[in-house]
Structures are given as C-alpha cells and as structure tokens.
Scaffold this active site. Structure first.
Site, PDB file in Angstrom:
ATOM      1  N   GLY A 362       1.195  -0.972   0.103  1.00 30.64           N
ATOM      2  CA  GLY A 362      -0.653   0.131   0.396  1.00 30.64           C
ATOM      3  C   GLY A 362       0.440   1.350   0.107  1.00 30.64           C
ATOM      4  O   GLY A 362       2.278   1.383   0.224  1.00 30.64           O
ATOM      5  N   PRO A 363       0.670   2.580  -0.631  1.00 28.98           N
ATOM      6  CA  PRO A 363       1.288   3.579  -0.491  1.00 28.98           C
ATOM      7  C   PRO A 363       1.261   4.088   0.959  1.00 28.98           C
ATOM      8  O   PRO A 363       1.144   3.664   2.046  1.00 28.98           O
ATOM      9  CB  PRO A 363      -0.236   4.901  -0.666  1.00 28.98           C
ATOM     10  CG  PRO A 363      -1.166   4.007  -0.169  1.00 28.98           C
ATOM     11  CD  PRO A 363      -1.275   2.231  -0.397  1.00 28.98           C
ATOM     12  N   PRO A 364       2.294   4.776   1.440  1.00 28.87           N
ATOM     13  CA  PRO A 364       3.206   5.446   2.371  1.00 28.87           C
ATOM     14  C   PRO A 364       1.799   6.086   3.708  1.00 28.87           C
ATOM     15  O   PRO A 364       1.107   6.663   3.075  1.00 28.87           O
ATOM     16  CB  PRO A 364       4.389   6.468   2.071  1.00 28.87           C
ATOM     17  CG  PRO A 364       4.508   5.819  -0.140  1.00 28.87           C
ATOM     18  CD  PRO A 364       3.361   5.927  -0.250  1.00 28.87           C
ATOM     19  N   VAL A 366      -0.132   4.284   5.659  1.00 33.81           N
ATOM     20  CA  VAL A 366      -1.215   3.554   5.834  1.00 33.81           C
ATOM     21  C   VAL A 366      -1.371   2.710   6.746  1.00 33.81           C
ATOM     22  O   VAL A 366      -2.554   2.353   6.995  1.00 33.81           O
ATOM     23  CB  VAL A 366      -2.272   3.279   4.517  1.00 33.81           C
ATOM     24  CG1 VAL A 366      -2.505   3.748   3.068  1.00 33.81           C
ATOM     25  CG2 VAL A 366      -0.881   1.955   4.103  1.00 33.81           C
ATOM     26  N   LYS A 368       0.865   0.102   7.290  1.00 23.47           N
ATOM     27  CA  LYS A 368       1.630  -0.850   7.161  1.00 23.47           C
ATOM     28  C   LYS A 368       2.789  -1.566   8.428  1.00 23.47           C
ATOM     29  O   LYS A 368       2.250  -3.071   8.806  1.00 23.47           O
ATOM     30  CB  LYS A 368       2.128  -1.473   5.924  1.00 23.47           C
ATOM     31  CG  LYS A 368       1.284  -1.002   4.685  1.00 23.47           C
ATOM     32  CD  LYS A 368       2.179  -0.881   3.702  1.00 23.47           C
ATOM     33  CE  LYS A 368       3.133  -0.332   3.057  1.00 23.47           C
ATOM     34  NZ  LYS A 368       2.658   1.429   3.953  1.00 23.47           N
ATOM     35  N   THR A 369       3.677  -0.907   8.838  1.00 22.35           N
ATOM     36  CA  THR A 369       4.627  -1.311   9.974  1.00 22.35           C
ATOM     37  C   THR A 369       3.449  -1.398  11.336  1.00 22.35           C
ATOM     38  O   THR A 369       4.115  -1.800  11.907  1.00 22.35           O
ATOM     39  CB  THR A 369       5.841  -0.320   9.778  1.00 22.35           C
ATOM     40  OG1 THR A 369       6.149   0.135   8.442  1.00 22.35           O
ATOM     41  CG2 THR A 369       6.867  -0.411  10.885  1.00 22.35           C
ATOM     42  N   SER A 686      -2.838   3.084 -18.181  1.00 21.64           N
ATOM     43  CA  SER A 686      -4.408   3.082 -18.285  1.00 21.64           C
ATOM     44  C   SER A 686      -4.780   4.703 -18.627  1.00 21.64           C
ATOM     45  O   SER A 686      -5.792   4.695 -18.265  1.00 21.64           O
ATOM     46  CB  SER A 686      -4.379   2.717 -16.744  1.00 21.64           C
ATOM     47  OG  SER A 686      -3.614   4.007 -16.076  1.00 21.64           O
ATOM     48  N   LYS A 729      -7.608   4.421  -7.797  1.00 17.60           N
ATOM     49  CA  LYS A 729      -7.824   4.941  -8.491  1.00 17.60           C
ATOM     50  C   LYS A 729      -9.502   5.758  -8.109  1.00 17.60           C
ATOM     51  O   LYS A 729     -10.042   6.855  -8.091  1.00 17.60           O
ATOM     52  CB  LYS A 729      -7.905   4.335  -9.616  1.00 17.60           C
ATOM     53  CG  LYS A 729      -6.381   4.310 -10.187  1.00 17.60           C
ATOM     54  CD  LYS A 729      -6.768   3.871 -11.786  1.00 17.60           C
ATOM     55  CE  LYS A 729      -5.060   3.802 -12.095  1.00 17.60           C
ATOM     56  NZ  LYS A 729      -5.418   2.613 -13.336  1.00 17.60           N
TER      57      LYS A 729
END
Length: 802
Positions: A362-364, A366, A368-369, A686, A729
């Site tokens: 995922g993007p920075p 969010v 995760k860590t 895209s 998106k």
C-alpha cells in the site's frame, strides 16, 4: 677407437664402452663426482671398465623411480667418464669416484647378458664469439657470488674456486653442477652444443634460482619472527598462569569454559547443533587464553547460546480479545484482521499450523509497519522490525563466514537473538526496496527465509548449522508490488492496503492521532476541542495523501501551538478550534480549489492514475495548432504513456468519418497532448482512453462532461483493456468529487474490493469499446460524415463537419 682431446692430455678409448645408468645425477665433463653403485647392471658395468682402461659411458635415467631401466628409459646423450677410485663395501655396493671426460651420444645400444654396451660419438662444443662468452661469464660470476652467499648449503669459498676457471666449457659445467636443479634440467644443460647457448641458459637458470632463494629467505624470516612471537607469548602466558595460581585466580578461564558448557547444556539445541557446539568448545579449551583464534571461537559460542533454540511464547488464541486489540490500535483494515483471526482459529482447532507469510502492499502512511506491531501485541508474540530498504549485500541476510575479520550472523539470526523466542513476529519492512550489486542479491537469499517448505532448515553462513524458522511469522511491507521479484512474491500472500477515505481519516484523527499528539505535547482532552468540520478541513484543505502521516503532522502542529499558549499562561479556558480559526494555527489552506473543474471544457478529460502515494486525478489536455501532422506529447511521460498517445491518435484517424472529421484532417495541423504537473514522471497504459477522449474533444470541438473520470488502456481498434490499482483510483475519484467513473469491462469483477462507501458515492460504468466512452464522456456524439474521395483544400475552417 675414439679420440678425446683435453687441455693436458689426449685419450684414445674403445668405441664401445660399458654403460652406467644413473638414477638421480648427471655427470658433466671436467667434473669429479662420487657415485654409489648397487644395481647389478651398474656393478657389472664398473667391473667391465676396471678390467679394461677404466673408462665407461654414464647417462641419466629419464625417470629416477625405475629400478630396472630399459633402453628406452635412458637419455641418449651422456658423458664419457674415467674411474679414479673404487671402494667395495661389505653389502656388495661400490663407492666410485669418476671424472667426466667428454660429452658423447649413443649411436647404438647393445644389451649383453648382464649389462648394456654403447657405441658412441664424442661431441665437440660449437665455436662462439669470445666477447659474448666473456660478457655471459661475468654476468654468471656476479650472480653465482650472490647465490653462494644466500644459499647456506654451499660454502662461500666455492665461488672463489669456480671464478678461477678460465675455460668457458669447464666454467659452465662447474656452475651448473652446483645449482639445485632437477635431473631433466641438468640433462638439458648437458645437451646444449654451443658454449654460448649453454652459458645463456645457465644465466637464466641462475637468475630464476636467485629469485626463488630470496623468496625462501623472506618466508623463513617471517616464520622465524612468528615463531619467536609465539614462543614469547607462550612464555608470558605461562608466567601469567603461575602468577594467577599464586594469587588464587588460576581458574579464571576454566570458569568461563564451565559457564559456556552449562549454557550449551541448557540451550536445548538439536543433536547436530549440540555436537557442533561441543566440538568448538573442546577446541577452545585447548587454546591459549589470549590467542586471536580463541576470541573468534568465544564469540561464535556466545552467538550459539544466545540464539533461542526451544524457548517460545504462547499464542493468544482468544479470538475476541485479539480482534479487540487490533481494533484498538487500527481503524478499518478488515482484510488483514480477518486473515490473522483465520490463522489463530486454525491453530486453536488443529494445535499446529505453519505461520503464514503475509505481504502488506500500500501507499506510505496507511499503517503497514504499525499494523505488524499491533498483530504481534494481539497474538502475544515478540516483535522485531527489520528494515530492508537499501540492503544490497546477500551476507546481510545469510551472514558472513567466520573466515572474515569481524564476521557476524545475518539479520535474520540477529532478529531471532533479539526476540529471544523461536516464534516471534518479524516484520521485513520495505521489501520492494532491496538492492543488488556485485556482493549478491539479498532478494534471492530471502527466497529460503520466506518459504514455509524450506525455512525449517535455514543455514546461516556464520553459524554453519541449520536453524528452524518455520515457527516464525514473517510479515513484509511494500509500496510498489512490481519491484518485488516474481519468485519472492510467489512465496507471499499479498494483502493490499488502499488509501484511507475521508470518513476513515476523520475517525482515525479523532480516535488515534489527536489523542497521541495531545499526550506528546503534555495536553489532555480538557485543553483542546477540535470540531469535526475542522478535522475535515484539515483532511481536505491541508493534506492530500493516501495515508495519514501528513494529517498527523498537521494535528501535531495544532497541538504544539496550543501547548505554547498554555505554557506562556495565555490560555484562560478550553481552546475550541473551528474551520474559521484553523488558519490561525495552520496558515492558509494548501489545497483551496477542488482538483475537478466544474465547467464544460473542450480538449480536456479526467484520467485516474496510480502512484506510490495512492490514487490521483490526472487531467489531460489536448489542443490543435496549424502544422504538418506532428503529435507532440509533454509532461515528463514515460515510453508506455507516449505509446498510448500514439494509439489514441491512430484510433482518431482510423475513425475520422465516424467522428465527423475529414480523413485528411491531420495533415494541416499539429496535435499537442499535455499532462499537467510536468515535473512529475508519469508512465503506464491506463491513460489511453483519457487521451483518446481529450483528443476527440479537441478535434470535434465538443466539450467533455466535468464530473466524469475514466481509466483504461486503448488499442488501435478502440478496444478498452483492463488496468490495475482500481481501488486506489476509485478513492482518488471520490476525493476529487467525480460522480461517474468509466472502467474497463474486464475490471467489473474488482468492484467488490472497493469500499461500500465509495461504491455508493460513485457511479461505475464498465466499457469495452471507445465508442461507449465517447457516448458517456462527451456532451454529445459527433455527427458522422460520408467518406471523402480525396483530400480537400483547407479553407481555414473547423475540421469537424457541422
């Protein structure tokens, strides 16, 4: 008879002489050599010579290890020798002193009953240039002097004896006889016919021998110094032992060995590992206390007993409690939480289960860590974070071999030591940012670590024993999935974490981020009240990101300003922050205008892009200018995106009449496609249908609908192909205020992955062809025209037919 001329005499000897085979010596002319004769053919040859004129032919064997040589085992060129003295020993052997007379070559060998007889040709030396011979002779004398000085097995007086020899032939053979050469090399010197060539060969051999003997002396010196150093250390160690014994400390090292032995016994090592540790401990006990090797072994054994072999923590199998802890730490993230609860449910029912290998993508920002840490806390496991960003050395994963100075285990074993249990949760952060260079590929080294079928026998180069990683729960994080090698990705279960919605950010800010920042600044809930509209404005007007890091920074900025007012005594009552007072704390809004323009525009279309920070709205502009049919694409576009622009142009030309355009429209105009924010690199297929829509709008003069966004790849025939990153998106389209989103029909199955709130706000329309896109994105469809027979003259009017 054969004639042999010498300086002081002329000899005539029989043409046929007894042959004396020599095992490991070559006799040169003018040299006196003692020989020990014991083999039966050799004894008979000496006896035959003594019975005659005491002359015989001596030649060397090609292989000294042959006891009973045949004719083919002997060199055909040797030396005619004369027996000077003969001593018979009690065991039947003879000690013979012979003098070399001349070089001779065998014409014919005759094998008698008990010896060889040889018919010979005496060889004379080839005449040479006296000046060249003198130069070579002086060079050899200088080198031979140094050789005698360096070689302890040769007396230095020998040089004076040899240097007095005037005859070049005798001089050459005298020097060669005192060099430590193999039989084959001495034979090669004997076979040279020219004195000049022979001296040149000896000169080269002597130079080579000097280099070897100098190197030998250097090595001897180094070894001697090391031996003296070791003897000194041993002597001092013995003195230290005696001193410690007198002071009562003689068991200091023994105590350390006993402590290591006890730790090995309690470590619970597998049988093979225990044998390895005991072997190394036994080696250590036999070494000097302060030797470098002992230090290396002690460090190795310290690692062996420090790594957990059987100690483990009990998993928290109370599913309700685990869910409550994860909900307490993180808002949303339903998929991840469900996967962890499924794993614990299987463990609860079966009692054993291999730990999953999860990959959070995922993007920075969010979470995760922090989610990995929360999972470890909920499951009751030890947590170790290992950052892989920028790691380029394979040894970082597998460790360094003990042969290297300062070697140590790899990061995996270090993490296990830090955890202190065999079943921790290890977070491999930023796995997509691993590097690779000449030191190896760490991503390939991770293949074994992250394979549940193989990691029960993980072998670290430093420990040199198998270590079981099957009970470890590995979680990896990444921002960009294509950067992860396919074999590595195949071993992991990928769970996507899309960007947060506006409502989710609002809940996260109120429940998690704001209390955290207030506590960090020494404030509490009674000091500050931040209204929901104010938080929503921070989310929409001061940050634009997929995660919440920027939001947390803005909330921290508010908290710090309030803390300053309180510290200065200016705060009289509870601070209430509203949208109107927000600028006082955060300054003017950074994103004032909505990124989605609300006006009808010609040549402009709204595309949707995927970035490492989440989804984003991408406006594409197209305009036409007089020219010669050139297509110009700007905005720092990648090759794939440029190809999408070319495909869109080809689609428009192919369907010109259907779009109300003259089929030769492109020959008098240039088309310029631009994607704003030109400093940011962009790539990917895209944006194909977005480019085509903006292109058709510009050529026909028909405006596009402002609340329609789209994504999809286009082919030359106008077919719409599927894309990736639909969830991100969709979040971007919702955040930008779009109402309708055109997606490839092949991506309709992915709509279930989009949050329900987004699906309610947006109208998703699956499309399979560009005609459908134009019907939904343009205010009206272009009026088709009849095909033109040829190219018309350009009158400067519109290129569309009205």
């Amino acid at each position: 008879m054969i004639r042999i001329e010498r300086e002081d005499e002329i000899l005539e000897v029989e043409e046929r002489l007894p042959l004396l085979p020599l095992r490991d010596v070559v006799v040169y002319p003018n040299m006196t050599v003692p020989l020990l004769v014991g083999r039966e053919p050799s004894v008979h040859a000496v006896e035959e010579a003594v019975a005659g004129d005491r002359v015989l032919f001596a030649t060397a064997q090609k292989r000294p290890d042959i006891v009973d040589p045949d004719i083919d085992d002997l060199y055909r060129l040797g030396t005619v020798v004369r027996i000077l003295q003969l001593f018979k020993l009690p065991d039947g052997t003879m000690r013979v002193l012979v003098e070399g007379l001349a070089r001779a070559k065998v014409k014919r060998l005759i094998q008698a009953e008990s010896l060889f007889m040889a018919r010979l040709d005496v060889l004379e030396d080839v005449p040479a240039d006296n000046s060249q011979i003198e130069a070579l002779k002086r060079s050899i004398e200088n080198q031979f002097e140094e050789y005698c000085r360096l070689n302890r097995r040769i007396s230095e007086d020998l040089y004076h004896t040899v240097s007095q020899i005037e005859d070049p032939q005798a001089f050459s053979f005298s020097v060669a006889s005192h060099l430590q050469l193999k039989v084959a090399d001495k034979q090669e010197v004997l076979e040279v016919d020219s004195v000049e060539d022979r001296l040149g060969m000896i000169n080269q051999i002597l130079r080579k021998e000097l280099e070897i003997i100098k190197l030998e002396r250097k090595i001897e010196g180094q070894v001697r110094n090391q031996v003296h150093k070791n003897q000194k250390e041993f002597y001092l160690n013995e003195q230290m032992k005696a001193i410690r014994k007198e002071l009562g400390f003689q068991n200091e090292f023994a105590g350390e060995l006993e402590e290591l032995e006890e730790q090995i016994r309690k470590a619970g090592m597998p049988k093979e590992v225990r044998e390895k540790a005991d072997k190394e401990l036994d080696r250590l006990s036999k070494m000097s206390f302060i030797s470098p090797e002992a230090t290396v072994l002690r460090t190795y054994l310290d690692w062996m007993v420090s790594v957990p072999w059987k100690k483990r923590t009990d998993d928290n199998l109370d599913l309700a409690e685990v869910k409550a802890i994860m909900d307490e730490d993180h808002y949303g993230l339903r998929k991840v939480k469900e996967r962890i609860l499924e794993y614990l449910a299987v463990v609860q029912l079966s009692g054993h289960f291999k730990s999953p290998i999860l990959c959070f993508v995922g993007p920075p920002g969010v979470g995760k860590t922090s989610l990995g840490k929360s999972i470890a806390r909920a499951m009751g496991r030890k947590f170790v974070r290992m950052s892989l960003g920028g790691v380029r050395d394979e040894a970082e994963i597998r460790g360094h071999r003990r042969t290297y100075i300062g070697s140590m285990p790899g990061r995996i074993i270090q993490a296990m030591k830090k955890a202190g249990a065999v079943n921790p949760l290890i977070l491999l952060d930023e796995v997509d940012k691993l590097g690779m260079d000449h030191r190896g590929d760490p991503a390939s080294a991770l293949l074994e670590v992250l394979d549940p079928e193989q990691n029960n026998n993980f072998n670290d180069h430093y420990l040199e024993v198998d270590y079981d990683l099957s009970r470890v729960m590995f979680i990896t994080t990444a921002n960009y999935l294509p950067n992860i090698p396919a074999p590595l990705m195949d071993r992991m279960e990928v769970i996507s974490l899309p960007g947060y919605l506006e409502t989710e950010k609002l809940s996260i800010a109120k429940e998690f981020l704001l209390p955290k920042q207030l506590k960090a600044c020494g404030l509490d809930g009674d000091d500050v009240e931040l209204s929901d509209p104010a938080v929503r404005d921070i989310v929409t007007l001061y940050t634009r990101e997929a995660g919440v890091r920027g939001l947390e920074r803005q909330l921290g900025k508010v908290a710090r300003k309030v803390a300053r007012h309180k510290a200065e005594g200016k705060m009289k009552s509870k601070v209430r922050i509203t949208p109107k007072s927000l600028a006082k704390y955060l300054g003017p809004a950074k994103f004032v205008e909505s990124p989605l323009e609300r006006t009808h525009r010609v040549g402009v279309a709204n595309g949707l892009a995927w970035t490492e920070a989440g989804g984003d709205l991408m406006t594409i502009e197209v305009t036409t200018v007089p020219g010669k049919g050139t297509l110009n694409l700007t905005g720092k576009l990648g090759e794939v995106m440029k190809e999408s622009g070319s495909a869109a142009m080809t689609y428009a030309r192919r369907n010109a009449e259907k779009l109300g355009l003259n089929k030769w429209f492109f020959q008098d105009i240039d088309l310029h496609i631009h994607v704003p924010e030109g400093a940011i690199p962009k790539d990917g297929p895209s944006a194909g249908i977005t480019m085509a829509t903006a292109l058709v709008s510009s050529l026909t003069g028909i405006p596009t609908l402002p609340d329609v966004a789209m994504t999809g790849e286009i082919t030359l025939r106008g077919t719409v192909l599927p894309i990736g990153g639909l969830t991100e998106k969709a979040v971007a389209a919702s955040r930008a205020g779009a109402k309708t989103v055109l997606i490839p029909a092949a991506n309709e199955k992915d709509l279930v992955e989009i949050p329900a709130e987004i699906r309610k706000k947006l109208h998703f329309v699956p499309v399979s062809h560009m005609d459908q896109v134009l019907e939904l994105a343009l205010q009206k469809m272009p009026t088709p025209i009849e095909p033109a027979p040829g190219r018309p003259k350009n009158d400067g009017g519109s290129y569309a037919h009205h």
